[in-house]
Design a protein around this motif. Structure first.
Motif, PDB file in Angstrom:
ATOM      1  N   GLN A 153      -2.634  -4.766   9.355  1.00 57.49           N
ATOM      2  CA  GLN A 153      -3.886  -5.341  10.031  1.00 57.49           C
ATOM      3  C   GLN A 153      -4.875  -4.194   9.498  1.00 57.49           C
ATOM      4  OE1 GLN A 153      -3.518  -4.954  14.391  1.00 57.49           O
ATOM      5  NE2 GLN A 153      -5.569  -5.916  14.716  1.00 57.49           N
ATOM      6  N   ILE A 154      -6.031  -4.715   9.616  1.00 57.96           N
ATOM      7  CA  ILE A 154      -7.204  -3.765   9.159  1.00 57.96           C
ATOM      8  C   ILE A 154      -8.276  -3.629  10.215  1.00 57.96           C
ATOM      9  CG2 ILE A 154      -9.207  -3.431   7.300  1.00 57.96           C
ATOM     10  CD1 ILE A 154      -7.376  -5.023   5.410  1.00 57.96           C
ATOM     11  N   LEU A 155      -8.664  -2.640  10.543  1.00 59.22           N
ATOM     12  CA  LEU A 155      -9.529  -2.270  11.819  1.00 59.22           C
ATOM     13  C   LEU A 155     -10.827  -1.964  11.265  1.00 59.22           C
ATOM     14  CD1 LEU A 155      -6.813  -0.247  13.903  1.00 59.22           C
ATOM     15  CD2 LEU A 155      -7.384  -2.900  14.121  1.00 59.22           C
ATOM     16  N   ARG A 156     -11.680  -2.701  10.824  1.00 59.60           N
ATOM     17  CA  ARG A 156     -12.936  -2.628  10.154  1.00 59.60           C
ATOM     18  C   ARG A 156     -13.901  -1.519  10.839  1.00 59.60           C
ATOM     19  NH1 ARG A 156     -14.104  -5.686   5.569  1.00 59.60           N
ATOM     20  NH2 ARG A 156     -12.572  -7.466   5.440  1.00 59.60           N
ATOM     21  N   GLU A 157     -14.040  -1.975  12.315  1.00 55.58           N
ATOM     22  CA  GLU A 157     -14.935  -0.876  12.841  1.00 55.58           C
ATOM     23  C   GLU A 157     -14.686   0.410  12.873  1.00 55.58           C
ATOM     24  OE1 GLU A 157     -12.918  -3.430  14.820  1.00 55.58           O
ATOM     25  OE2 GLU A 157     -14.136  -4.836  13.922  1.00 55.58           O
ATOM     26  N   ASP A 158     -13.236   0.908  13.006  1.00 53.05           N
ATOM     27  CA  ASP A 158     -12.882   2.318  12.734  1.00 53.05           C
ATOM     28  C   ASP A 158     -12.634   2.634  11.654  1.00 53.05           C
ATOM     29  OD1 ASP A 158     -12.893   1.857  15.691  1.00 53.05           O
ATOM     30  OD2 ASP A 158     -11.050   1.245  15.575  1.00 53.05           O
ATOM     31  N   ASN A 159     -12.559   1.783  10.348  1.00 51.81           N
ATOM     32  CA  ASN A 159     -12.259   2.288   9.145  1.00 51.81           C
ATOM     33  C   ASN A 159     -10.848   2.678   8.951  1.00 51.81           C
ATOM     34  OD1 ASN A 159     -14.603   1.735   7.670  1.00 51.81           O
ATOM     35  ND2 ASN A 159     -15.479   3.616   8.178  1.00 51.81           N
ATOM     36  N   ARG A 160      -9.914   2.165   9.768  1.00 54.83           N
ATOM     37  CA  ARG A 160      -8.376   2.216   9.521  1.00 54.83           C
ATOM     38  C   ARG A 160      -7.562   0.889   9.353  1.00 54.83           C
ATOM     39  NH1 ARG A 160      -6.869   6.925  12.059  1.00 54.83           N
ATOM     40  NH2 ARG A 160      -8.360   8.148  12.808  1.00 54.83           N
ATOM     41  N   VAL A 161      -6.466   1.288   8.876  1.00 58.89           N
ATOM     42  CA  VAL A 161      -5.534   0.345   8.679  1.00 58.89           C
ATOM     43  C   VAL A 161      -4.116   0.593   9.246  1.00 58.89           C
ATOM     44  CG1 VAL A 161      -6.649  -0.189   6.374  1.00 58.89           C
ATOM     45  CG2 VAL A 161      -4.825   1.316   6.443  1.00 58.89           C
ATOM     46  N   ALA A 219       0.796  -1.132  -0.036  1.00 62.34           N
ATOM     47  CA  ALA A 219       0.000   0.088   0.112  1.00 62.34           C
ATOM     48  C   ALA A 219       0.823   1.233   0.036  1.00 62.34           C
ATOM     49  CB  ALA A 219      -0.716   0.031   1.377  1.00 62.34           C
ATOM     50  N   VAL A 220       0.007   2.174  -0.555  1.00 61.12           N
ATOM     51  CA  VAL A 220       0.889   3.604  -0.464  1.00 61.12           C
ATOM     52  C   VAL A 220      -0.046   4.671   0.224  1.00 61.12           C
ATOM     53  CG1 VAL A 220       1.735   5.362  -2.040  1.00 61.12           C
ATOM     54  CG2 VAL A 220       1.972   3.249  -2.709  1.00 61.12           C
ATOM     55  N   VAL A 221       0.573   5.589   0.977  1.00 58.45           N
ATOM     56  CA  VAL A 221      -0.278   6.513   1.716  1.00 58.45           C
ATOM     57  C   VAL A 221      -0.425   7.604   0.824  1.00 58.45           C
ATOM     58  CG1 VAL A 221      -0.427   8.035   3.688  1.00 58.45           C
ATOM     59  CG2 VAL A 221       0.703   5.846   4.128  1.00 58.45           C
ATOM     60  N   ALA A 235      -2.511   3.199  13.690  1.00 53.02           N
ATOM     61  CA  ALA A 235      -3.320   3.147  12.566  1.00 53.02           C
ATOM     62  C   ALA A 235      -3.830   4.461  11.883  1.00 53.02           C
ATOM     63  CB  ALA A 235      -4.712   2.793  13.230  1.00 53.02           C
ATOM     64  N   ILE A 236      -3.936   4.561  10.512  1.00 49.25           N
ATOM     65  CA  ILE A 236      -4.414   5.651   9.783  1.00 49.25           C
ATOM     66  C   ILE A 236      -5.688   5.304   9.095  1.00 49.25           C
ATOM     67  CG2 ILE A 236      -1.882   6.530   9.340  1.00 49.25           C
ATOM     68  CD1 ILE A 236      -1.658   5.135   6.590  1.00 49.25           C
ATOM     69  N   HIS A 237      -6.306   6.208   8.678  1.00 52.70           N
ATOM     70  CA  HIS A 237      -7.655   6.162   7.914  1.00 52.70           C
ATOM     71  C   HIS A 237      -7.585   5.405   6.776  1.00 52.70           C
ATOM     72  CE1 HIS A 237     -11.777   6.862   6.614  1.00 52.70           C
ATOM     73  NE2 HIS A 237     -12.116   7.066   7.730  1.00 52.70           N
ATOM     74  N   ARG A 238      -8.404   4.581   6.354  1.00 56.28           N
ATOM     75  CA  ARG A 238      -8.182   3.798   5.232  1.00 56.28           C
ATOM     76  C   ARG A 238      -8.424   4.559   3.860  1.00 56.28           C
ATOM     77  NH1 ARG A 238     -13.368   0.993   3.047  1.00 56.28           N
ATOM     78  NH2 ARG A 238     -14.837   2.254   3.637  1.00 56.28           N
ATOM     79  N   SER A 239      -8.956   5.750   3.861  1.00 61.09           N
ATOM     80  CA  SER A 239      -9.260   6.759   2.843  1.00 61.09           C
ATOM     81  C   SER A 239      -7.755   7.437   2.494  1.00 61.09           C
ATOM     82  CB  SER A 239     -10.196   7.784   3.040  1.00 61.09           C
ATOM     83  OG  SER A 239      -9.817   8.440   4.227  1.00 61.09           O
ATOM     84  N   ASN A 240      -6.717   7.208   3.179  1.00 61.53           N
ATOM     85  CA  ASN A 240      -5.496   7.871   2.927  1.00 61.53           C
ATOM     86  C   ASN A 240      -4.646   6.843   2.554  1.00 61.53           C
ATOM     87  OD1 ASN A 240      -6.316  10.162   4.068  1.00 61.53           O
ATOM     88  ND2 ASN A 240      -5.832   9.954   6.056  1.00 61.53           N
ATOM     89  N   VAL A 241      -5.018   5.702   2.185  1.00 63.45           N
ATOM     90  CA  VAL A 241      -4.242   4.592   1.720  1.00 63.45           C
ATOM     91  C   VAL A 241      -4.864   4.117   0.381  1.00 63.45           C
ATOM     92  CG1 VAL A 241      -3.321   2.352   2.216  1.00 63.45           C
ATOM     93  CG2 VAL A 241      -3.653   3.976   3.876  1.00 63.45           C
ATOM     94  N   MET A 242      -4.095   3.540  -0.580  1.00 58.97           N
ATOM     95  CA  MET A 242      -4.178   3.078  -1.931  1.00 58.97           C
ATOM     96  C   MET A 242      -3.362   1.968  -2.104  1.00 58.97           C
ATOM     97  SD  MET A 242      -4.179   5.140  -5.626  1.00 58.97           S
ATOM     98  CE  MET A 242      -5.533   5.897  -5.512  1.00 58.97           C
TER      99      MET A 242
END
Length: 91
Positions: A27-35, A11-13, A64-71
């Motif tokens: 790791q993926i934290l689905r409840e928090d929408n973070r990776v 992945a890339v930030v 953890a960082i928000h998943r919208s910031n990762v591709m």
């Protein structure tokens, strides 16, 4: 079309303070929408010694960082190649 990122993917930030950093998704934290991405958003954790064998101290680990910031890295590289190719053709 959702961009599903799975554990183990490269992945890339793409936004935020760590923009441009690459790493493997740990790791993926689905409840928090973070990776949690390897080597990105490092924090220092102060731990207390719990026993004689387990030492206390300062441990550096990923936050953890928000998943919208990762591709996905493959999508990011394809996008970079697509945008770079026309710019070279014009010159």
């Amino acid at each position: 079309m959702p961009h599903l990122i799975k554990r183990g993917d490269a992945a890339v930030v793409i936004a935020g303070a760590h923009k441009g950093k690459r790493g493997k998704v740990l790791q993926i934290l689905r409840e928090d929408n973070r990776v949690i991405v390897e080597g990105v958003a490092m924090i220092k954790r102060h731990t207390k010694a719990r026993s004689e064998k387990e030492k206390g101290g300062i441990i550096e680990r990923e936050a953890a960082i928000h998943r919208s910031n990762v591709m996905l890295a493959s999508r990011f590289d394809a996008r970079q190649a697509k945008h770079a190719a026309p710019a070279k053709a014009k010159a």
